[in-house]
Scaffold this motif. Structure first.
Motif, short mmCIF file in Angstrom:
data_model
loop_
_atom_site.label_atom_id
_atom_site.label_comp_id
_atom_site.label_asym_id
_atom_site.label_seq_id
_atom_site.Cartn_x
_atom_site.Cartn_y
_atom_site.Cartn_z
N GLN A 176 4.80 81.23 7.17
CA GLN A 176 4.44 79.90 7.66
C GLN A 176 3.81 80.01 9.04
OE1 GLN A 176 7.71 77.09 7.46
NE2 GLN A 176 8.60 78.18 5.73
N THR A 177 2.91 79.11 9.35
CA THR A 177 2.30 79.07 10.67
C THR A 177 2.66 77.80 11.44
OG1 THR A 177 0.28 78.14 9.70
CG2 THR A 177 0.34 80.53 10.05
N ASP A 178 3.22 76.83 10.76
CA ASP A 178 3.64 75.60 11.42
C ASP A 178 5.06 75.80 11.95
OD1 ASP A 178 4.23 73.12 12.35
OD2 ASP A 178 3.89 72.05 10.47
N LEU A 179 5.14 76.22 13.20
CA LEU A 179 6.43 76.52 13.81
C LEU A 179 6.73 75.55 14.95
CD1 LEU A 179 6.19 80.42 13.86
CD2 LEU A 179 7.31 78.99 12.18
N ARG A 180 6.38 74.29 14.74
CA ARG A 180 6.59 73.30 15.80
C ARG A 180 8.07 73.16 16.17
NH1 ARG A 180 3.01 68.53 13.29
NH2 ARG A 180 3.69 69.61 11.41
N GLU A 181 8.94 73.23 15.17
CA GLU A 181 10.37 73.09 15.45
C GLU A 181 10.86 74.24 16.33
OE1 GLU A 181 14.63 72.57 13.11
OE2 GLU A 181 12.76 72.44 11.99
N ALA A 182 10.43 75.46 16.00
CA ALA A 182 10.80 76.62 16.82
C ALA A 182 10.22 76.48 18.22
CB ALA A 182 10.33 77.91 16.16
N GLY A 183 9.01 75.98 18.30
CA GLY A 183 8.38 75.77 19.59
C GLY A 183 9.15 74.77 20.44
N GLU A 184 9.61 73.70 19.83
CA GLU A 184 10.39 72.69 20.56
C GLU A 184 11.70 73.29 21.05
OE1 GLU A 184 10.74 69.56 17.75
OE2 GLU A 184 8.63 68.94 17.92
N MET A 185 12.35 74.13 20.22
CA MET A 185 13.58 74.77 20.64
C MET A 185 13.32 75.71 21.82
SD MET A 185 15.77 75.65 17.21
CE MET A 185 14.42 76.28 16.21
N ALA A 186 12.22 76.44 21.76
CA ALA A 186 11.87 77.37 22.84
C ALA A 186 11.58 76.61 24.13
CB ALA A 186 10.68 78.22 22.43
N GLU A 187 10.86 75.49 24.03
CA GLU A 187 10.58 74.66 25.20
C GLU A 187 11.89 74.17 25.82
OE1 GLU A 187 7.73 73.92 26.63
OE2 GLU A 187 6.10 74.03 25.16
N LYS A 188 12.81 73.74 24.97
CA LYS A 188 14.10 73.26 25.48
C LYS A 188 14.88 74.39 26.12
CE LYS A 188 18.07 70.42 24.29
NZ LYS A 188 18.67 69.49 23.30
N ALA A 189 14.81 75.57 25.54
CA ALA A 189 15.51 76.73 26.11
C ALA A 189 15.03 77.02 27.52
CB ALA A 189 15.30 77.96 25.22
N THR B 215 5.99 81.62 20.15
CA THR B 215 5.47 80.43 19.46
C THR B 215 4.05 80.12 19.91
OG1 THR B 215 6.44 78.90 21.09
CG2 THR B 215 7.77 79.44 19.16
N ARG B 216 3.74 80.35 21.19
CA ARG B 216 2.38 80.11 21.69
C ARG B 216 1.41 81.13 21.09
NH1 ARG B 216 1.23 76.04 21.73
NH2 ARG B 216 3.10 75.90 20.48
N LEU B 217 1.86 82.37 20.93
CA LEU B 217 1.00 83.39 20.32
C LEU B 217 0.66 83.01 18.88
CD1 LEU B 217 -0.32 86.22 20.18
CD2 LEU B 217 1.95 87.13 19.56
N ILE B 218 1.66 82.61 18.12
CA ILE B 218 1.43 82.26 16.72
C ILE B 218 0.48 81.06 16.61
CG2 ILE B 218 2.56 81.46 14.59
CD1 ILE B 218 5.10 82.98 15.73
N ALA B 219 0.56 80.17 17.59
CA ALA B 219 -0.32 79.00 17.61
C ALA B 219 -1.73 79.35 18.07
CB ALA B 219 0.27 77.92 18.50
#
Length: 243
Positions: free
Chosen positions: A59-72, A89-93
């Motif tokens: 999968q390439t839609d990792l918005r949920e993981a990105g949001e978790m990383a931002e919160k971290a 997450t930024r690399l994958i995007a």
């Protein structure tokens, strides 16, 4: 108790099998349930989600993981796993610049973390610096002689990207219980060396392990900055009959 769950999750994460990654996600989620301000747990939950959804799920839609990383990062701006997760997450995007910024921040905080160095090595491979990526992965292995076995996979990928196919085959052979993508790399490397028989054997193993595998879905998950490098990379798969 939350810290203990994070340690348990890390143990599963290092094993890298699909089942272990799901167990790691559960441990990190439970840790967050006990401590909702635990930045490292959010960062590691993001990383385990990336591994589960990006590699195993293609999968390439990792918005949920990105949001978790931002919160971290918001919760703990000095936590290297948080910055590593956000960089991934930024690399994958395809945001190579921002990925590099967060990798740089994490490395400045602790340049001796082996997982961080391996993921930074992967990043360097995607931004036309695979030789440097190899050095970072070797350094990770030196710092942690008992490193997770899956580090060999990233090492082999750098060699594959460099066109050093025979070396890559030897490295991929060190991957224990190889997941489907390792057999894909082995098929591609053997094809690039002109060994059609071995390429066919590994191609068969690939489709036995993942019957729905397609090169189109596989290609989407690799954020190479240079399309010429990406094309050369994927041509080795096509030459192995992987479509």
């Amino acid at each position: 108790a939350a810290y203990d769950l994070v340690l348990q999750g890390l143990q599963h994460l290092h094993r890298y099998s699909k089942d272990d990654i799901e167990k790691a996600r559960l441990c990190f989620s439970e840790a967050i349930g006990l401590d909702t301000d635990y930045g490292r747990a959010y960062g590691l939950l993001a990383i385990s989600s990336i591994y589960a959804d990006w590699y195993y799920g293609l999968q390439t839609d990792l918005r949920e993981a990105g949001e978790m990383a931002e919160k971290a990062v918001r919760l703990d701006p000095r936590d290297i796993k948080a910055h590593c997760a956000l960089a991934m997450t930024r690399l994958i995007a395809g945001d190579h610049s921002r990925a590099g910024t967060h990798f740089d921040t994490a490395l400045a905080l602790n340049g001796n973390d082996d997982l961080l160095l391996v993921e930074y090595g992967r990043y360097l491979m995607y931004v036309e610096r695979p030789e440097e990526g190899l050095l970072k992965i070797r350094e990770a292995m030196r710092l942690n002689p008992f490193h997770p076995n899956w580090y060999w996979n990233i090492y082999g990928r750098c060699l594959h990207t460099l066109g050093r196919y025979e070396e890559a085959i030897g490295v991929f052979g060190k991957v224990a219980n190889p997941p489907f993508w390792t057999t894909a790399y082995l098929a591609a490397c053997h094809a690039a060396l002109g060994d059609a028989e071995r390429a066919m054997r590994f191609r068969q193993q690939l489709y036995e392990a993942k019957p729905d595998f397609t090169l189109e879905s596989f290609a989407r998950i690799f954020p190479y900055q240079n399309p010429v490098t990406a094309e050369r990379y994927f041509e080795t798969f096509r030459s192995a009959g992987i479509g």
